[in-house]
Motif scaffolding. Sequence first.
Motif, short mmCIF file in Angstrom:
data_model
loop_
_atom_site.label_atom_id
_atom_site.label_comp_id
_atom_site.label_asym_id
_atom_site.label_seq_id
_atom_site.Cartn_x
_atom_site.Cartn_y
_atom_site.Cartn_z
N ALA A 258 8.72 11.70 9.62
CA ALA A 258 8.00 10.42 9.61
C ALA A 258 8.85 9.34 8.94
CB ALA A 258 6.67 10.57 8.88
N TYR B 124 10.23 12.30 18.85
CA TYR B 124 9.52 13.14 17.87
C TYR B 124 9.37 12.40 16.54
CZ TYR B 124 8.31 16.94 14.71
OH TYR B 124 7.67 17.72 13.77
N ARG C 88 5.85 11.15 14.77
CA ARG C 88 5.48 11.59 13.42
C ARG C 88 5.16 10.38 12.52
NH1 ARG C 88 4.07 16.50 11.77
NH2 ARG C 88 5.49 16.60 10.01
N PRO D 171 0.61 10.46 13.34
CA PRO D 171 0.61 11.76 12.65
C PRO D 171 -0.69 12.53 12.96
CG PRO D 171 0.05 10.01 11.11
CD PRO D 171 0.40 9.34 12.40
N ASP E 281 4.40 12.74 5.75
CA ASP E 281 4.48 13.90 6.63
C ASP E 281 3.10 14.46 6.98
OD1 ASP E 281 7.32 14.20 6.97
OD2 ASP E 281 7.39 14.72 4.85
#
Length: 347
Positions: free
Chosen positions: A178, A207, A211, A215, A291
């Motif tokens: 992230a 990806y 993220r 999320p 995250d």
Amino acid sequence: MIEDKSPQRTPIESLGEFGLIDHITKNFEISNYSTVTGIGDDAAVLKHTKSTVITTDMLVEGVHFDLSYAPLRHLGYKAIMVNLSDVYAMNAKATQVTVSIAMSNRFPVEAVNELYEGIHMACKAYEVDLIGGDTTASRSGLVISVTAIGEQDADKIVRRRGASDGDLLVVSGDIGAAYMGLQILEREKAVFKANPQSQPDIEAYSYLLERQLKPEARKDIIKLLQDLEVHPTSMIDLSDGLSSEIIHLCKHSEVGITIYEDKIPLDPTVITACEEFNLDSTTIALSGGEDYELLFTVKQEDFPKIKANPSLSVIGHVVDASLGINLVTRDGQQVPIKAMGWNSFKE
Ligand code: ADP
Ligand code: MG
């Protein structure tokens, strides 16, 4: 991830406050037995059979998000996720949310629609009921405040305290992506500013961007642990960065922790992006936030139940408080871990 930019701009005044609330909440359905009365009355009515857990998180424009690259639909989704993540971190089932928004009256109805589409998508996917909120004007950017409510048997709630010497430290998924997604977005924004004709080259980073922008809270991990009959001794979600969350667990549990650099789960694209940005991937894993993975401790005897699971990585173990909090590097050196996490008061 590209938004379908609707050219239509309907002023909010044309609906009025009540019209707007009706408009944005009409598609929401109730899916939990514990929601007795939802939106529309002076207050919602809930009836949980277990203990209730409750948590609030606020997202502020310019502090937590930048509307020039965070699409409103994603922002709505993320606002729900960051709150559900805290409920799951208590090992509870999320059941309801309230959503309060403060926004400029220059926001068209279409923009509010997009925000609520994201909120709706999140509520539907995670089976939580939107049961209320508040809507008001703002003169300083968009603010979204979400409260999430959940339930769990009193003896199954997992707190930050509870880890003890010898327990294993486990993290779900992979970390650092992230933060690297944010680096990509900021770089592309700067490139675009310098040359508005430039086409962002973001394919390779999908990806990382996902993220950062969309999320997912780890509801699945809570279910997995239940299925595996593993009961964590302590747990926290990763919002501010691995190092600061480890410090929280240690402080609340009055223990120390040793983690191993080579055990930290990193997606290959995080490693590639770190090389490109000249950043150390371990530093990013330790200090990059957002995250929304789960970090927890388990008894050593539970190791056989989790060791083969691709979603779970044992990254270290709990030690006596006197030994402190340390990272063992790839070359075997032991370095103390300090809080390096993201902090919104830091300039
Ligand atoms: P009151 O003035 O009694 O606080 P409101 O007019 O603010 O009532 O809200 C009416 C209903 O709509 C309440 O059920 C409230 O929880 C809900 N509501 C208001 N704003 C929002 C929002 N942004 N999202 C979801 N529900 C909302
Ligand atoms: Mg109100």
